[in-house]
Design a protein around this motif. Structure first.
Motif, short mmCIF file in Angstrom:
data_model
loop_
_atom_site.label_atom_id
_atom_site.label_comp_id
_atom_site.label_asym_id
_atom_site.label_seq_id
_atom_site.Cartn_x
_atom_site.Cartn_y
_atom_site.Cartn_z
N SER A 121 0.83 -1.31 -0.01
CA SER A 121 0.00 0.10 0.08
C SER A 121 0.93 1.21 0.04
CB SER A 121 -0.87 0.17 1.43
OG SER A 121 -0.28 0.41 2.34
N LEU A 165 -11.50 -1.73 -5.86
CA LEU A 165 -10.39 -0.57 -5.10
C LEU A 165 -11.43 0.31 -4.32
CD1 LEU A 165 -8.26 0.31 -8.34
CD2 LEU A 165 -7.48 -1.11 -6.42
N HIS A 222 -5.77 1.08 -3.06
CA HIS A 222 -6.12 -0.20 -2.77
C HIS A 222 -6.71 -0.11 -1.23
CE1 HIS A 222 -4.47 -2.78 -5.64
NE2 HIS A 222 -3.69 -1.92 -5.72
#
Lengths: 478, 106
Positions: A8, A192, A222
């Motif tokens: 991430s 997403l 994400h």
């Protein structure tokens, strides 16, 4: 090292700051993934040739910051995919249209300026429906983008290239734009998180306009935390956009721990298993202490019709600037009129032409009152209803779309395609912020396709959306 | 269904050159979409009068932005660079070449 593109933004940022990895490492892995998958996915229309140089600059800036004891921005060195309707100075920007195919941006959009100041890296510009008109990225003049989770299917749209790039780990985050769901719908189809901010929260200077009373730029990422990080980096009042607002324009929403569900809108036209996933998410929210209550939005059944009057009207006005005189495609005919008609007839794709025609119709004298006038009134009614409901609840929850991603070519009738926007257009019409985030997946022909839950909050209350979004993320409904 | 003439008139207003096939398909598409968006006519007349949208004007000070000012977007050169057809101007820089639209009186 090879999985760096799957971090991430928050994780990558921490690792870079700890000196475990560099921005060049992360960008290199993204570029390798692009090399592997972009040919089929068609998510990027162009990958910039100076990505590693940009990443190197970011690494140097971090070293410099460390030396001076300065804090580095969380987005420093993070590689981004940028939708092709957002201007980056000196680079091509086409809105996926033939009419702007070779156009070079003469300045930075404010959102780009802000990301540059943070030190973000731009990987390339992403595919989209031409001028952001569509919900599948099939309307691109440069071929459709594909859904990385099932390449037979659309990634959603119009920010489909941005969503496909992030979902396939060819970028850590992306910018999209949302006029009637163009960030939230592809976020939903690609698994997403996507945010359509409050109208005016993010400057639109340097965005190629579609529907100016509706357009907003926002993040695709994400995680909710990543989306929040990007939103905080790009938001803010801007003197180049007179519709942009300061952060304290709207009164702070007083939390009620209640979530409103407009069940009267969920009675028909939604896939049964999408509805089941939605109910599961609501159950989970109940367990984490939220009260789920029924709310009524009497004008909401009109929202889609209102949207498809107001949006084309604004499209027909905004796209009038493409006349072949000052920039873009310029074709010659037998007269000045022919010059315009030929340039525009050949430069715009079929959906752009259709919406310009429709907009011209609803604005023409004799029809103006029946369509545009009524739509504007219905819009004001809807806004008042949504505001009233949001005094009682922290957010309004619906599925983001009535079904998961369709197959490429499946929705050839324009109206059938428009119906996918049924839940997303309301937030654009009313200016409220809305977040889509994953709520599990449903099976279609042997594949698990992600779907999204949409939360709409009071004007200016993105913080509330992130808070509930993180709760839903924690529960992770399968 | 809206007529072929209406479609051609809209195309003229919108400065769009359309093929015959597209004129025909637009007759169908626009009619279908208008049937759907026609729902908005259900909004009562009194509602329309009561519910004018709330808008406010946002003005800036009426001062020109000078070259090189932080308030100026894009350089003059960069904007000129985008011209589809340009000609060198005798005093330097470029002209935007446009079609002659003023005819001499006969």
């Amino acid at each position: 090292m090879s999985e760096l593109n799957k971090l991430s933004i928050t994780e990558a940022s921490k690792k870079m700051q700890a000196g475990e990895i560099t921005a060049v490492d992360v960008s290199r892995v993204c570029l390798a993934e692009i090399e592997k998958r972009n040919k089929i996915l068609n998510a990027y229309l162009e990958v910039f040739s100076d990505v590693l140089e940009q990443a190197n600059v970011a690494d140097e800036k971090r070293a410099q910051n460390k030396k001076e004891g300065k804090e580095s921005h969380a987005l420093l060195g993070i590689p981004f995919a940028i939708k092709d309707n957002i201007l980056i100075e000196g680079r091509n920007v086409s809105a996926a249209s033939k009419i702007l195919e070779n156009y070079v941006a003469s300045y930075d959009a404010t959102v780009i300026k802000k990301l540059k100041e943070a030190g973000a890296v731009f990987l390339g510009r992403t595919n989209m429906d031409e001028f952001a008109m569509g919900g599948s990225t099939e309307n691109s003049a440069f071929g459709p983008a594909k859904n990385p989770l099932d390449e037979m299917r659309v990634p959603g749209g119009s920010s489909g290239g941005s969503a496909a790039a992030v979902a396939s780990y060819m970028a850590l985050g992306a910018l999209g734009t949302d006029t009637g769901g163009s960030i939230r719908e592809p976020a939903s189809f690609c698994g997403l998180v996507g945010l359509k901010p409050t109208y005016g929260a993010v400057s639109r200077s340097g965005l190629i306009a579609m529907g100016s009373s509706l357009d907003q730029a926002g993040p695709l990422a994400h995680t909710v935390e990543d989306a929040e990080l990007i939103f905080n980096a790009i938001r803010g009042r801007d003197s180049f956009d007179s519709t942009s607002i300061s952060e304290d324009l709207y009164p702070k929403h007083a939390a009620t721990k209640k979530i409103g569900v407009p069940r009267h809108l969920l009675k028909e036209g939604i896939d049964q298993d999408v509805l089941e996933q939605f109910e599961k998410s609501l159950e989970a929210l109940k367990k984490s202490g939220y009260e789920i209550i029924d709310v009524e939005l009497p004008s909401a059944p009109l929202a889609l019709a209102v949207y498809y009057v107001i949006m084309p009207a604004e499209v027909s006005a905004n796209l009038a600037r493409f006349d072949g005189v000052r920039y873009g495609l310029s074709l010659k005919g037998d007269s000045l009129f022919d010059d315009y008609a030929k340039t525009r007839g050949e430069g715009f794709g079929a959906e752009a032409r259709r919406r310009i025609m429709l907009g011209t119709y609803v604005l023409s004298s004799g029809y103006y009152d029946a369509y545009y006038g009524k739509a504007t009134a219905a819009r004001a009614m809807l806004a008042a209803e949504v505001s009233d409901v949001l005094k009682e609840v922290d957010c309004i929850a619906t599925p983001t779309t009535p079904s998961p991603a369709a197959k490429i070519g499946e929705k050839s009738d324009p109206l059938a395609m428009y119906l996918m926007d049924i839940f997303t257009v309301t937030a654009n019409l009313t200016g409220n912020p809305a977040l889509s985030l994953p709520m599990g997946a449903v099976p279609r022909e042997g594949k698990q396709l992600p779907i999204g839950i949409q939360l709409t909050a009071a004007h200016g209350d993105e913080a509330g959306l992130f808070k509930i979004g993180k709760e839903i993320e924690k529960i992770a409904v399968q | 269904m809206i007529s072929k003439e209406e479609v051609l008139n809209l195309a003229e207003l919108a400065r769009l050159k359309l093929s015959d096939a597209e004129v025909e398909s637009l007759q169908k598409d626009i009619s279908n979409i208008l049937d759907y968006v026609g729902q908005v006519s259900a909004v009562g007349v009194s509602d329309v009068e009561q519910l004018k949208p709330i808008l406010r004007n946002v003005m800036r000070e009426d001062k020109p932005y000078g070259a090189g000012s932080v308030m100026m977007l894009g350089s003059r050169e960069a904007l000129l660079e985008a011209l589809p057809k340009k000609e060198k101007a005798p005093m330097g820089g470029f002209f935007n070449v446009v079609r002659k639209i003023i005819q001499k009186d006969e």
